[in-house]
Design a protein around this motif. Structure first.
Motif, PDB file in Angstrom:
ATOM      1  N   GLU A  88      -1.446  -3.001   9.070  1.00 34.14           N
ATOM      2  CA  GLU A  88      -0.567  -1.990   8.477  1.00 34.14           C
ATOM      3  C   GLU A  88       0.253  -1.282   9.551  1.00 34.14           C
ATOM      4  OE1 GLU A  88       0.084  -1.349   5.302  1.00 34.14           O
ATOM      5  OE2 GLU A  88      -1.219  -3.036   4.779  1.00 34.14           O
ATOM      6  N   GLY A  91       3.125  -3.303  10.225  1.00 33.49           N
ATOM      7  CA  GLY A  91       3.923  -3.639   9.058  1.00 33.49           C
ATOM      8  C   GLY A  91       3.829  -5.100   8.655  1.00 33.49           C
ATOM      9  N   ASP A  93       2.856  -7.976   6.341  1.00 33.44           N
ATOM     10  CA  ASP A  93       2.430  -8.314   4.989  1.00 33.44           C
ATOM     11  C   ASP A  93       1.432  -9.463   5.013  1.00 33.44           C
ATOM     12  OD1 ASP A  93       4.055  -6.395   3.778  1.00 33.44           O
ATOM     13  OD2 ASP A  93       5.781  -7.740   3.787  1.00 33.44           O
TER      14      ASP A  93
END
Length: 279
Positions: A88, A91, A93
């Protein structure tokens, strides 16, 4: 040359080594016991040169900024949450996940629980936890190989491992781990509270669920014939617990410390695996 960074998360700041462009393909590498991110030095260099953004954190307990004192803070749910928190922060995914030894256990569990986040899994030395736990119960050879676990869970483990200039701790790394890495690991683990935190991974196992279920993401599992801790029973049975594309590689005459003892062979296998699963 890897760069040193700190990764802020809700649990605290993880020390980490990184290589490659930050907009490259994200690869997270999880070390085992009793090691640290420097275990992945060879792989970081190659991955960075292959336009990947490779990140190897010192995991919970190994990073001074994430070293809780309660044994329960080292249960598997917390360790998996650390993986997701690091992802996270960047960033990510989806990302490729690589783990050795305890790092492999975390990687297997993360891939089983969160397949939508994991592009590929590479597990080194330690097989899928479900057949491994079955082998512990049912296979005499594996039970014998794993007898050390009870010693690591004992209240006297720290004193025994660090006595006589950490003689027993140093013995764990042989054969296979380069001397300069051994010195680095021992220096880290002789810091106040560091070895207790590392051993708490073993002590917290009683909090972990018994089965993680099948893994559906593309998986590479690398095992070595001279691994004193892991026999062939669970290694060979792992194929039955991966429902996605699966590749098993057996390295002859290599010990438990595959990433450091056979870096060229292992890194070649890792790159092949990543290139085979680009989507």
């Amino acid at each position: 040359m890897a760069d040193y960074i700190q990764i802020p998360t809700p649990a605290g700041k993880f020390d980490a080594l990184t290589a490659g462009p930050q907009d490259g393909r994200p690869v997270l590498l999880l070390h085992g016991f009793p090691e640290a991110a420097v275990e992945w030095s060879e792989q970081l260099a190659v991955l960075g040169g292959a336009e990947c953004f490779a990140v190897a954190p010192d995991q919970r307990g190994y990073s001074p900024g994430v070293r809780p004192q309660q044994v329960s803070d080292y249960r598997m749910t917390e360790l998996v949450d650390d993986v997701l928190a690091i992802a996270e922060h960047f960033g990510w995914d989806r990302f490729d996940l690589v783990g050795h030894d305890w790092g492999a256990v975390v990687a297997w569990t993360t891939a089983a629980a969160h397949p939508e986040r994991i592009r590929t899994l590479t597990a080194v030395s330690i097989p899928h936890p479900d057949p491994f736990n079955a082998a512990l119960r049912e296979d005499e050879d594996q039970a014998t190989r794993s007898a050390y676990i009870q010693e690591f869970r004992s209240s006297t483990a720290e004193k025994a491992l660090l006595a006589d200039n950490a003689k027993k701790l140093r013995r764990i790394y042989y054969p296979g781990v380069p001397e300069h890495h051994v010195d680095d690991y021992v220096q880290r683990l002789t810091e106040p509270g560091a070895l207790t935190a590392a051993l708490n991974w073993y002590r917290a196992a009683r909090y972990n669920s018994r089965e993680i279920g099948p893994v559906e993401v593309p998986t590479l599992y690398v095992w070595s014939t001279e691994d004193v801790a892991v026999g062939s029973t669970a290694a060979l049975a792992t194929a039955d617990h991966v429902t996605g594309p699966y590749r098993f590689e057996m390295l002859e005459d290599v010990s438990h410390w595959i990433p450091e003892e056979a870096p060229d062979t292992f890194t070649r296998l890792l790159l092949q695996h990543l290139l085979a699963h680009q989507a």
